[in-house]
Design a protein around this motif. Structure first.
Motif, short mmCIF file in Angstrom:
data_model
loop_
_atom_site.label_atom_id
_atom_site.label_comp_id
_atom_site.label_asym_id
_atom_site.label_seq_id
_atom_site.Cartn_x
_atom_site.Cartn_y
_atom_site.Cartn_z
N PHE A 103 4.34 15.83 36.20
CA PHE A 103 5.53 16.69 36.21
C PHE A 103 5.33 17.82 37.21
O PHE A 103 4.24 18.35 37.38
N ASP A 104 6.41 18.16 37.86
CA ASP A 104 6.45 19.34 38.73
C ASP A 104 7.91 19.78 38.83
O ASP A 104 8.82 18.94 38.90
N VAL A 105 8.13 21.08 38.82
CA VAL A 105 9.49 21.61 38.93
C VAL A 105 9.65 22.21 40.31
O VAL A 105 8.77 22.92 40.81
N TYR A 106 10.77 21.91 40.95
CA TYR A 106 11.04 22.40 42.30
C TYR A 106 12.06 23.54 42.31
O TYR A 106 11.90 24.51 43.04
N ASP A 107 13.09 23.42 41.48
CA ASP A 107 14.10 24.47 41.42
C ASP A 107 14.94 24.28 40.17
O ASP A 107 15.13 23.14 39.70
N VAL A 108 15.46 25.38 39.64
CA VAL A 108 16.38 25.38 38.50
C VAL A 108 17.47 26.38 38.81
O VAL A 108 17.17 27.55 39.11
N ARG A 109 18.73 25.96 38.74
CA ARG A 109 19.84 26.82 39.15
C ARG A 109 20.94 26.85 38.09
O ARG A 109 21.25 25.83 37.48
N LEU A 110 21.51 28.06 37.90
CA LEU A 110 22.70 28.21 37.07
C LEU A 110 23.93 27.76 37.85
O LEU A 110 24.05 28.05 39.04
N ASN A 111 24.84 27.09 37.17
CA ASN A 111 26.05 26.68 37.88
C ASN A 111 27.00 27.87 38.03
O ASN A 111 26.76 28.96 37.51
N GLY A 112 28.08 27.67 38.75
CA GLY A 112 28.98 28.77 39.07
C GLY A 112 29.73 29.33 37.89
O GLY A 112 30.20 30.48 37.95
N ASP A 113 29.85 28.56 36.79
CA ASP A 113 30.54 29.03 35.59
C ASP A 113 29.57 29.58 34.54
O ASP A 113 30.01 29.95 33.45
N PHE A 114 28.28 29.57 34.81
CA PHE A 114 27.24 30.10 33.94
C PHE A 114 27.18 29.38 32.59
O PHE A 114 26.79 29.98 31.59
N ASN A 115 27.57 28.12 32.55
CA ASN A 115 27.50 27.37 31.30
C ASN A 115 26.62 26.13 31.42
O ASN A 115 26.63 25.28 30.54
N ALA A 116 25.90 25.99 32.52
CA ALA A 116 25.05 24.83 32.72
C ALA A 116 23.98 25.18 33.75
O ALA A 116 24.11 26.15 34.50
N ILE A 117 22.91 24.38 33.76
CA ILE A 117 21.86 24.55 34.74
C ILE A 117 21.53 23.20 35.37
O ILE A 117 21.72 22.13 34.75
N TYR A 118 21.08 23.24 36.62
CA TYR A 118 20.59 22.06 37.33
C TYR A 118 19.09 22.24 37.52
O TYR A 118 18.64 23.27 38.03
N ALA A 119 18.32 21.24 37.12
CA ALA A 119 16.86 21.29 37.24
C ALA A 119 16.40 20.15 38.13
O ALA A 119 16.57 18.97 37.78
#
Length: 804
Positions: free
Chosen positions: A196-212
């Protein structure tokens, strides 16, 4: 390649050390970069250094930099788990967080703009408490340079999230830099946690979801998590976070006041540490009271007392004035600062308890019972402050009376004339006798202290926990009781000093028999245990009562974290490509990735189209741009490109046949900036570097469109296009040196490239026009230029350096 001429060299500098991270401010001409020494330097476009923040420790590296939107605030993540918020305007460290793991990345989200509706909560951004609460007086005794990270104020500005990504896969969300707004452990959602390795985690524009974006075994995956609590409660969360920031600032103010109290008390002890304490330490325990009582009642002075009174009247008045001044300072700190902070804290907690009663909006964020318990703990702290105030007032009165009596005795023993106003009344003589009797109190036996502690611990569970913690501190390693230590009383100053120690009071405040309320509580047990009344534990010191209040306050903000964390639901898994097996060496060196596993990413929120855009590299030859629609259609658009020419590509320059990705970053919503190098196997051959501006609008006709499903395999559902085959999409520019890192800003129209082993920084101006003339840049302050550039229209051009 039409854009190849819209790029102009502004200047280049050889840096004094290796630069590891760079980040442009989106509105002001400020660039921040982290060095190999762990320093963070902020400078202007004209190379003028604004401030240098030193490293927080030895062998600490800067992992990530992020500017708050439209602000001068910079978030920095370090390899030792520290996250610091730095203010370029005031050149200070605003606040800081400490985690137990290495930081992968920290960043500020975009500003939160809540949409108001009939069924939504309206967040009042203005601080209403300023109407009712007076401003706390400043603590002039505290040196700002000596404050720790957690003793600073929290940042003001546009509300936003601060996201902290750990190398272990844990992600923490903080709202306004104060409220812990949930966390998620990504290792719980992968099939191969050992790969496992994490590269980036981002909040979406509506602040109700994240992209990992992460590695799961030998697959590069993008996980989409939806959060219903964030979707439903973002506006109430802003309200709660605002009060959380006020509470944390008040906690810091209380800690600072506690530091001032300790320093003021040490000053009192220092003033008493000359003749007075020397005399006290030379006498057997109990003899001081006897000698002074003998002198007061019979007028007879022993040789020791006469030696003590050898000070002249003028000299003793000087000591008395110094002690009185120190005690008055102590009085002011308790009555003004500490009492005012306790009242402010009670106001904020009372407001949060009121929010908890609005269950429609705050049910997932606040527990009314926990908030009420925090209010009771704050009330207990306020009672303890008043108790300390009365103790200090009594000490001030007694010390003034004692000093007057000593001066009176010196005059009498030296057969000088005694003024009429120095004659003591019967009430004052009685107070002096009581003061002398209490100068050296009886030290309780250890068994008595233990019995009292046990009896007291049976009253409330919180007090029992505090008693256990205190007992553990006083026990040696084998758990046996520590031998009692006898400390000399210095004219019984410990009656006040005991409140400033993390231990039970050895001399509790005496109960006034004339007070009816204590007798009423003692006679009615049900009334004493009623939750509507504030408990008053007379055995706790001020430090213990403060810690008890802080623990109760921390419990109030546990529920938002628990509710938000539990609400993260995996809604979609997107497989972007394949990776090689992760070996131990590449895992131990996070910045070193093999060519086949090179993963770099950039994120951009496109407000006009309500889309979230993510660009990433899959190895050194291939890149992918994903566009997630936040509408009800749940569409995903994807374009996959490679640097290698396709089978039908026209004849190219020789270097274009063996390019590889080095870095990429969104320039704006319609352009993606890329940094590429030539890959050569020849020994000693120096690779060539190229800056590539890729037009996303020109490549839109080559993208594929997909419906977002629980499992998507984009590597099988997309076609890879060569950047050379998309008309008017790619613009190349050759660069000097071996370039390794890129930082761009579309709003500032600048690009910065690091080359020569990251020791040379080159700055380019983007989107220039041929008829522009070079003029000399003004040397006014950086904040004036930066703020003017934010307000300037497109027709106003910034002055530039003279080529000469």
């Amino acid at each position: 390649m039409a854009q190849s001429s819209s790029m102009k060299l502004l200047g280049a500098r050889n840096m004094s050390c290796i630069v590891e991270r760079m980040e442009w401010n989106n509105k002001m001409d400020l660039i921040a970069y982290g060095t190999e020494k762990g320093e963070v330097i902020i400078q202007r476009l004209n190379w003028q250094k604004i401030v240098t923040f030193p490293t927080p420790g030895e062998d600490v590296r800067v992992r990530s930099l992020s500017w708050q939107m439209d602000e001068t605030l910079l978030a920095v993540g370090y390899s030792n788990g520290k996250v610091a918020l730095l203010d370029a305007e005031s050149e200070t460290i605003i606040s800081g967080l400490i985690y137990e793991d290495d930081i992968k990345k920290v960043y500020f989200s975009k500003a939160i703009n809540c949409k108001e509706g009939l069924d939504s909560y309206t967040c009042n951004a203005k601080d209403k408490h300023k109407r009712y609460l007076p401003k706390l007086p400043p603590l002039t005794n505290i040196d700002p340079c000596l404050k720790t990270l957690d003793q600073k104020s929290f940042p003001k500005g546009s509300p936003c999230f601060l996201v902290v990504i750990m190398r272990s896969g844990k992600v923490h969300l903080l709202l306004l830099g104060a409220l812990q707004a949930g966390s998620i452990d990504l290792t719980q959602h992968v099939l191969n946690p050992d790969q496992f390795d994490v590269y980036d985690v981002r909040l979406n524009g509506d602040f109700n979801a994240i992209y990992a974006l992460l590695r799961d075994g030998q697959q590069l995956k993008l996980l989409h998590f939806h959060n219903q609590v964030l979707q439903d409660s973002i506006s109430p969360m802003l309200e709660l976070a605002s009060h959380c920031a006020h509470i944390l600032e008040t906690k810091n103010y209380i800690n600072d006041t506690q530091q001032c109290l300790t320093e003021a008390w040490e000053t009192v002890q220092l003033e008493m540490d000359n003749k007075l304490t020397k005399y006290a330490n030379s006498q057997a325990y109990g003899m001081i009271s006897a000698h002074f009582l003998e002198l007061l009642v019979f007028g007879y002075a022993t040789l020791e007392v006469e030696e003590f009174l050898t000070l002249t009247e003028k000299g003793f008045k000087k000591i008395a004035n110094s002690v009185d001044l120190s005690l008055n300072n102590l009085q002011g700190l308790v009555f003004k600062q500490l009492n005012g902070a306790a009242i402010n804290m009670f106001y904020f907690l009372n407001t949060i308890a009121g929010f908890g009663r609005m269950t429609h909006f705050f049910e997932a964020l606040i527990s009314p019972d926990v908030a009420s318990e925090a209010m009771r703990a704050c009330g207990s702290f306020l009672l303890k402050v008043h108790e300390l105030q009365r103790t200090i007032d009594a000490l001030v009165y007694n010390m003034k009376l004692f000093h007057s009596w000593v001066i009176f005795t010196i005059l009498r023993l030296s057969h000088q004339e005694i003024p009429d106003d120095m004659v003591f009344t019967g009430k004052e003589n009685l107070a002096l006798a009581e003061f002398f009797c209490a100068m050296e109190p009886e030290i309780p036996e250890p068994s008595e202290e233990l019995d009292i502690s046990i009896d007291k611990s049976a009253t409330t569970s919180t007090t029992a926990a505090a008693a256990t913690a205190t007992a553990e501190e006083e026990l040696p390693g084998d758990g046996s009781p520590a031998p009692p230590t006898t400390t000399r009383s210095k004219f019984n100053l410990e009656r006040v000093g005991q409140y400033l120690e993390n231990a039970y009071l050895t001399q509790p405040h005496p109960v006034n028999p004339a007070e009816v309320w204590p007798r009423l509580l003692a006679e009615n047990e049900c009334l004493a245990q009623c939750n509507l009344l504030v408990p008053h534990d007379k055995r706790l010191s001020l430090i213990q009562q403060r810690d008890k209040m802080f623990n109760a306050i921390d419990a109030v903000f546990h529920k938002p974290t628990e509710s938000i964390s539990a609400s993260f639901k995996l809604s979609s898994t997107v497989i972007c490509g394949d990776l090689q097996h992760l070996n131990a060496e590449s895992a131990a060196e996070p910045d070193q990735q093999p060519n086949s596993d090179f993963v770099n990413c950039s994120y951009y929120v496109h407000e006009a189209t309500q889309c979230d855009m993510l660009a990433l590299t899959i190895g050194r030859q291939e890149a992918m741009v994903l566009e997630f629609s936040r509408g009800e259609d749940c569409l995903l658009r994807c374009i996959r490109v490679q640097l290698q020419p396709g089978p039908f590509t026209a004849q190219l320059q020789e270097d274009y046949y063996n390019l590889r990705f080095v870095d990429l970053q969104f320039y704006n919503e319609s352009s993606l900036s890329m940094l590429a190098q030539t890959s050569t196997t020849a020994t000693g051959a120096r690779p060539h570097s190229y800056f590539l501006q890729f037009s996303l609008s020109a490549a839109r006709n080559h993208c594929t469109q997909h419906q977002l499903t629980p499992l998507m395999k984009l590597d099988e559902a997309t076609v890879t296009h060569s950047v050379h085959d998309i008309p008017d999409a790619a613009a190349f520019k050759a660069l000097d040196g071996v370039c390794e890192m890129l930082a761009v800003s579309g709003s500032r129209k600048v690009a910065t490239v690091l080359s020569d082993r990251r020791r040379k920084m080159t700055i380019f101006e983007m989107e220039i026009e041929e008829e522009e003339d070079d003029t000399e840049m003004s040397q006014t302050s950086f904040l004036e230029i930066s703020k003017e550039s934010v307000l300037a229209t497109g027709s106003i051009d910034l002055e530039k350096h003279n080529d000469t």
